[in-house]
Structures are given as structure tokens and as C-alpha cells.
Write a protein that holds these residues in place. Structure first.
Motif, mmCIF file in Angstrom:
data_model
loop_
_atom_site.group_PDB
_atom_site.id
_atom_site.type_symbol
_atom_site.label_atom_id
_atom_site.label_comp_id
_atom_site.label_asym_id
_atom_site.label_seq_id
_atom_site.Cartn_x
_atom_site.Cartn_y
_atom_site.Cartn_z
ATOM 1 N N MET A 1 0.837 -1.204 0.000
ATOM 2 C CA MET A 1 0.000 0.000 0.000
ATOM 3 C C MET A 1 0.875 1.258 0.000
ATOM 4 N N LYS A 2 0.529 2.209 -0.862
ATOM 5 C CA LYS A 2 1.290 3.445 -0.979
ATOM 6 C C LYS A 2 0.992 4.386 0.181
ATOM 7 N N ILE A 3 2.035 4.925 0.804
ATOM 8 C CA ILE A 3 1.887 5.852 1.928
ATOM 9 C C ILE A 3 1.680 7.271 1.402
ATOM 10 N N ASN A 4 0.699 7.977 1.944
ATOM 11 C CA ASN A 4 0.449 9.368 1.566
ATOM 12 C C ASN A 4 1.271 10.270 2.495
ATOM 13 N N PRO B 1 3.701 3.037 12.512
ATOM 14 C CA PRO B 1 5.045 3.532 12.868
ATOM 15 C C PRO B 1 5.262 4.995 12.508
ATOM 16 N N PHE B 2 4.667 5.435 11.390
ATOM 17 C CA PHE B 2 4.792 6.834 10.982
ATOM 18 C C PHE B 2 4.087 7.759 11.980
ATOM 19 N N LEU B 3 2.871 7.372 12.358
ATOM 20 C CA LEU B 3 2.094 8.195 13.286
ATOM 21 C C LEU B 3 2.727 8.198 14.673
ATOM 22 N N LEU C 1 0.789 12.693 6.147
ATOM 23 C CA LEU C 1 1.644 12.596 7.330
ATOM 24 C C LEU C 1 2.187 13.967 7.724
ATOM 25 N N LEU C 2 2.466 14.816 6.739
ATOM 26 C CA LEU C 2 2.922 16.182 7.019
ATOM 27 C C LEU C 2 1.823 16.977 7.722
ATOM 28 N N LEU D 1 5.681 11.714 18.645
ATOM 29 C CA LEU D 1 6.842 12.083 19.455
ATOM 30 C C LEU D 1 7.451 13.409 18.980
ATOM 31 N N ILE D 2 7.689 13.504 17.677
ATOM 32 C CA ILE D 2 8.338 14.698 17.118
ATOM 33 C C ILE D 2 7.449 15.926 17.248
ATOM 34 N N GLY D 3 6.161 15.770 16.929
ATOM 35 C CA GLY D 3 5.227 16.896 16.992
ATOM 36 C C GLY D 3 5.065 17.453 18.388
ATOM 37 N N THR D 4 5.012 16.562 19.373
ATOM 38 C CA THR D 4 4.890 17.003 20.763
ATOM 39 C C THR D 4 6.140 17.759 21.203
#
Length: 243
Positions: free
Chosen positions: A1-4, A195-197, A8-9, A202-205
Motif C-alpha cells: 500500500m502506498k503511503i500518503n 510507525p509513521f504516526l 503525514l505532514l 513524538l516529534i510533533g509534541t
């Protein structure tokens, strides 16, 4: 499945804004996700996304957890998120998307126009706020706005506010993840994004905490409400165009 990756951004932006604004990322993540996935997939993604983001907030803003609010808001939230989660299976996804769009528009307009509206800081209102935010989170995928409004009445220190809200949100997400999985909302597609979310949570927080040091909470509250209004309007426009 292709990741969008553009999705994610947007998820990263939702996490950063949600951390700074105090409403949590779901109020932005759910309507944005609806542009790319069906409503039930978004519910499943929101639950697993929030688990990581709230663990991050608890760790980064761990000072000053308010134990009374954890009890008065957290306990009814957990019970009613389960009820809302089961009810979501019985209601059409299109209807829930409409309700979500209307909710976001009405909520944001109300508190942009009526800035003097406050919730009295007492046990009764804390329980009511926890009940409504939990039920909304289970049914619509987002209840942070209601919980944020309720908690604001208790005038907590900024870091304590975020930590307490995140701990309550974690309990909500942990509970509804099992309900959503049982409902079939978490499948191969949702797990592919896990895994992306998780990394984005972590990064967003972390980035949100850094930015928060430079932005007065009262000013960003209005900006957050404006974002909620625009996303709510975009959600309703999308529904009308699709129809």
C-alpha cells in the motif's frame, strides 16, 4: 500500500498545533484525515496516533499532574468513550462526518465570539465535561476541545494543564482502541501508518513544547479556534461537493 506523505505532514502540523493550543491533535487530525480516508479508518488511526502523542506529552510535561481532575474528568471520560465507540458502529459514517463538521464550526464560533464564556471550576462541571468529551471522542474521534474548555476553568499552570489533559486523553485512547479494533476500524491500512504516526506523535509534541515557550497561551487559543473553524467549514464543503 502506498503511503500518503502529504497526509503525514498534515498530521505533524496537527500534533504541533494541538500541543500548543491545548486542545489536542485530534480536533485537527480527524477532519484532515477525512479528506484522505473514510471516517471509520480515521477513527482507528486517531486512537493509535494519540497513544504515542499523549505518552510523549506525559513525559515532556510531567510536572504537576492534577490528581483530582484525573479522577473527576478522567473516569467518566473512559466510561463514555467506550459507549460512544460502540455507538459509532450503529451510525452512518456520512452522518457522523456532518455532525463533526457542524460541531467544529459551532464550537469555534461560539468561543471566538463569546470570549467571556467560562465554565465554573467545580466537581459537577468537571464530571459533565469528562462525560461529554469522552462520548464525543468515542463517537466523533475528537473530544479534546470540550475537555480543554472544562480544564481551563481550573486555571492550571500551562505544563500541568497539558500533562493532566494528556494523561486523561491517554486513558481515553487506550480504552477506545480496543473498541475500534473490535468494530473493525483498525486493519492493515491503519496498521501500516502506525510507525509513521507514532514517530510523528513524538516529534510533533517535542516541537510543540519548544514553540510553546515563545507563544502566549491566550493568543494562541484564538488562533487555534480559527484553525478549528476553517477545518470545520472545509469538512462541510467537502461533504457537499462529494454529495
Amino acid at each position: 500500500m502506498k503511503i500518503n506523505y502529504f497526509f503525514l505532514l498534515l498530521a505533524l502540523a496537527a500534533e504541533i498545533i494541538g500541543t500548543i493550543g491545548g486542545f489536542g491533535s485530534s480536533v485537527f487530525f480527524v477532519p484532515l484525515g477525512n479528506f484522505y480516508f473514510d471516517f471509520y479508518s480515521v477513527l482507528g488511526m486517531t486512537a493509535i496516533f494519540h497513544l504515542s502523542s499523549n505518552l510523549s506529552k506525559i513525559f515532556l510535561f510531567k510536572k504537576g499532574l492534577d490528581k483530582k481532575l484525573l479522577l473527576y474528568i478522567g473516569v467518566p471520560s473512559v466510561f463514555f468513550v467506550i459507549a460512544g465507540g460502540f455507538l459509532s458502529k450503529l451510525v452512518d459514517g456520512y452522518a457522523l462526518t456532518v455532525v463533526l463538521g457542524i460541531f467544529l464550526v459551532v464550537f469555534s464560533l461560539l468561543f471566538l465570539i463569546k470570549k467571556e464564556i467560562v465554565v465554573l471550576p467545580n466537581k459537577k462541571n468537571a464530571v459533565i465535561g469528562g462525560t461529554l468529551s469522552g462520548f464525543s471522542a468515542g463517537l466523533l474521534g475528537t473530544g479534546g476541545a470540550i475537555r480543554g474548555l472544562t480544564m481551563a476553568a481550573f486555571n492550571l499552570e500551562k505544563h500541568a494543564f497539558i500533562a493532566t489533559s494528556a494523561f486523561i486523553d491517554f486513558m481515553i485512547d487506550f480504552s477506545r482502541t480496543f473498541v475500534y479494533y473490535n468494530n473493525g476500524y483498525i486493519g492493515k491500512q491503519e496498521l501500516t501508518y502506525l510507525p509513521f504516526l507514532f514517530a510523528i506523535g513524538l516529534i510533533g509534541t517535542y516541537l510543540g513544547k519548544k514553540i510553546l515557550a515563545y507563544i502566549p497561551q491566550d493568543k494562541f487559543r484564538s488562533l487555534s479556534l480559527l484553525f478549528i473553524l476553517l477545518i470545520g467549514l472545509a469538512t462541510l464543503i467537502q461533504i457537499m461537493v462529494a454529495k
